[in-house]
Scaffold this active site. Structure first.
Site: not given
Ligand code: XIL
Length: 392
Positions: A195, A238, A273, A302, A304
């Site tokens: 990020e 990422n 996401h 990641e 979802d």
């Molecule tokens: C999130 C986890 O799922 C949570 O448990 C934690 O509290 C915060 O981080 N982007 C990312 C991940 O790169 O590392 C994040 O994971 C979700 C958003």
């Protein structure tokens, strides 16, 4: 006579006769233990289970390899995020049955694994890596640098003063060398930076502590340190919302700059996401193409699919309609991913809907169901559509 489970594509009669057949096959032929575990799993699902309705009946899965790992194994790594505490429970069982890759949801983040300058907390990360090795699964490393989980001690020197640029870069080098070095040969890919893009900034980079103390060179430094610690590891940048044109263009610009400077970047991680409503498949396709054209590997890191619009928690569609829509979207996404030859892995941000980061916090309803398995770890329409995408 048990409940009608044909909607799951797996009747009690079929699954349990398949199970007894598989058990005797296993005895006589040394069949893979994954298939055996999968058969036990689906048979167990069917016994004493209440009906799980979906909109459209699914074709029988009795003859199909009912494991995502088996279905996609030759083409994609299929992964999920997990906490060490989940490994010995139902999520660990499902992870080993269905997936062939794993990532630590939190255990490898800098503040978690390296809470003090001379204190490392390797236990949870080691447990996840050991689990993966035991089950012959790949491991993605997440993440070596993130504005949200950089421990405070990074920024303060021994006299309690703000740490200098040189000290921060030396700490980064030490951190990366130790963590990447420990899992050398076991973690095949690292999200080196997470990020870092901000499309509202003139230079496209997030104006965080890393920028303020080190300047833009921190990204190249992190990649070079990671490559020095494990030259075989695949190194990723990422980020989220990579389908948005402004974000995508910024990411392209930053990655091109790194490549022009000879920085060892091998791929782009797309967090993904997203939602059942957005973004368009075409916008994701465009983004994947932009990085493929640079000769880079793409990975979905990641995944979802929220059942809600962004910040709109009053959906017009029923839950059943949204679960069906989610299935269709997963199918369409997977077909897109499969069409991209440079896309090598798809990782879900969780195993089943009873553990998802989308349900944490006071400002969310807490009942989102973004993954492939439901809150009782049963396969959802999303699971079947994902599986079917492989054979279409
Ligand atoms: C999130 C986890 O799922 C949570 O448990 C934690 O509290 C915060 O981080 N982007 C990312 C991940 O790169 O590392 C994040 O994971 C979700 C958003």
């Amino acid at each position: 006579m048990g409940p009608d489970l044909s909607v799951l594509g797996f009747s009690v009669k079929h699954s349990c006769s398949a199970m007894s057949g598989i058990t005797s096959m296993k005895k006589s032929s040394g069949m893979t233990s994954r298939l055996h575990r999968v058969a036990v799993f689906f048979c167990a699902l069917c016994i004493g289970q209440t009906s799980y309705a979906v909109d459209k009946p699914q074709p029988s899965q009795a003859a199909a390899p009912v494991s995502l790992a088996d279905a996609f194994g030759g083409r994609l790594k299929i992964g999920a995020a997990i906490e060490a505490s989940q490994l010995s429970g139902a999520h660990g069982v499902l992870l080993a049955q269905q997936f062939n890759s794993v990532v630590a949801e939190n255990a490898m983040k800098p503040a978690d694994i390296h809470p003090g300058e001379n204190t490392y907390n390797f236990g949870p990360a080691d447990a996840i890596v050991d689990f993966a090795q035991h089950h012959h699964m790949a491991v993605r490393g997440h993440t070596l640098l993130w504005h949200k989980r950089t421990p405070d001690w990074f920024w303060i020197d021994k006299d309690g003063q703000p740490a200098s640029r040189e000290l921060v870069l030396e700490r980064l080098r030490q951190h990366i060398n130790t963590v990447v070095g420990r899992y050398k040969g076991k973690v095949y890919a690292w999200d080196v930076v997470n990020e870092v893009i901000d499309a509202s900034q003139p230079n496209c980079l997030r104006n965080d502590k890393w920028m303020q103390v080190v300047g833009p060179g921190y990204i190249a430094a992190a990649f070079r340190d990671a490559h020095a610690a494990d030259p075989s590891a695949r190194l990723f940048i990422n980020d989220y919302s990579t389908h948005e044109p402004a974000k995508r263009d910024c990411l392209v610009r930053v990655v091109k700059g790194l490549l022009d400077d000879g920085v060892p970047v091998q791929g782009v991680g797309h967090q993904m996401h997203i939602s059942i409503y957005w973004p368009s498949i075409a916008s994701i396709d465009q983004s994947l193409k932009a990085f493929a054209q640079l000769g880079l590997e793409n990975q979905i890191t990641e995944l979802d699919l929220s059942l809600y619009q962004h910040k709109d928690y009053w959906p017009a569609l029923s839950l059943q309609q949204r679960l069906a829509l989610q299935g269709q979207r997963y199918g369409a996404l997977m077909r897109l991913f499969l069409a991209h030859r440079e896309l090598t892995a798809v990782t879900w941000w969780g195993v089943a809907d009873d553990h998802t980061w989308l349900n944490v916090g006071n400002d969310v309803p807490g009942d989102d169901q973004p993954l492939l398995f439901d809150r009782s770890q049963r396969p959802k329409p999303a699971y079947w559509e994902t599986l079917h995408s492989r054979s279409q």
